[in-house]
Design a protein around this motif. Structure first.
Motif, mmCIF file in Angstrom:
data_model
loop_
_atom_site.group_PDB
_atom_site.id
_atom_site.type_symbol
_atom_site.label_atom_id
_atom_site.label_comp_id
_atom_site.label_asym_id
_atom_site.label_seq_id
_atom_site.Cartn_x
_atom_site.Cartn_y
_atom_site.Cartn_z
ATOM 1 N N SER A 1 0.832 -1.208 0.000
ATOM 2 C CA SER A 1 0.000 0.000 0.000
ATOM 3 C C SER A 1 0.864 1.254 0.000
ATOM 4 C CB SER A 1 -0.922 0.008 1.219
ATOM 5 O OG SER A 1 -1.833 -1.047 1.145
ATOM 6 N N GLU B 1 2.322 1.699 -3.436
ATOM 7 C CA GLU B 1 1.286 2.162 -4.355
ATOM 8 C C GLU B 1 1.027 3.653 -4.177
ATOM 9 O OE1 GLU B 1 -3.265 1.068 -5.732
ATOM 10 O OE2 GLU B 1 -2.563 0.450 -3.759
ATOM 11 N N ARG B 2 0.946 4.121 -2.920
ATOM 12 C CA ARG B 2 0.727 5.543 -2.669
ATOM 13 C C ARG B 2 1.868 6.388 -3.234
ATOM 14 N NH1 ARG B 2 0.542 5.763 3.132
ATOM 15 N NH2 ARG B 2 0.270 3.548 3.186
ATOM 16 N N LEU C 1 3.858 5.616 -5.785
ATOM 17 C CA LEU C 1 3.785 5.615 -7.242
ATOM 18 C C LEU C 1 2.646 6.488 -7.760
ATOM 19 C CD1 LEU C 1 4.584 1.894 -8.042
ATOM 20 C CD2 LEU C 1 6.048 3.884 -8.367
ATOM 21 N N VAL C 2 1.513 6.456 -7.093
ATOM 22 C CA VAL C 2 0.386 7.300 -7.503
ATOM 23 C C VAL C 2 0.749 8.771 -7.305
ATOM 24 C CG1 VAL C 2 -1.976 7.972 -6.900
ATOM 25 C CG2 VAL C 2 -1.399 5.568 -7.144
ATOM 26 N N GLY C 3 1.445 9.083 -6.224
ATOM 27 C CA GLY C 3 1.862 10.460 -5.979
ATOM 28 C C GLY C 3 2.887 10.948 -6.987
ATOM 29 N N CYS C 4 3.740 10.066 -7.446
ATOM 30 C CA CYS C 4 4.783 10.431 -8.412
ATOM 31 C C CYS C 4 4.283 10.411 -9.849
ATOM 32 C CB CYS C 4 5.965 9.468 -8.295
ATOM 33 S SG CYS C 4 6.872 9.636 -6.765
ATOM 34 N N SER C 5 3.106 9.937 -10.084
ATOM 35 C CA SER C 5 2.591 9.780 -11.443
ATOM 36 C C SER C 5 2.633 11.071 -12.262
ATOM 37 C CB SER C 5 1.176 9.227 -11.397
ATOM 38 O OG SER C 5 0.666 9.056 -12.677
ATOM 39 N N ARG D 1 4.968 11.532 -15.595
ATOM 40 C CA ARG D 1 4.373 11.849 -16.897
ATOM 41 C C ARG D 1 5.056 13.056 -17.532
ATOM 42 N NH1 ARG D 1 -1.707 11.016 -15.165
ATOM 43 N NH2 ARG D 1 -1.805 8.773 -15.404
#
Length: 61
Positions: free
Chosen positions: A20, A23-24, A26-30, A34
């Motif tokens: 978890s 995942e947090r 990676l979602v924050g770094c998305s 990009r």
């Protein structure tokens, strides 16, 4: 193999917390990732099309 299964069952809560957290992150770094990838994508598109054209010409020759 049974030992690994037992270990994973014993440590399931720890593993879930770890996954978890990853995942947090990676979602924050998305958005940042990009933005980093965007220039490479715009550069790569013409290069890929040129490479395909060259390969097609080489295949004909």
């Amino acid at each position: 193999m049974y030992r690994v299964r037992r270990w994973s069952v014993r440590n399931a809560r720890y593993l879930k917390k770890r996954y978890s957290a990853i995942e947090r992150i990676l979602v924050g770094c998305s958005p940042v990732l990009r933005r980093i990838d965007e220039p490479f994508t715009t550069i790569a598109s013409p290069a890929v099309s040129n490479a395909r054209t060259v390969q097609a010409v080489e295949a004909i020759s």
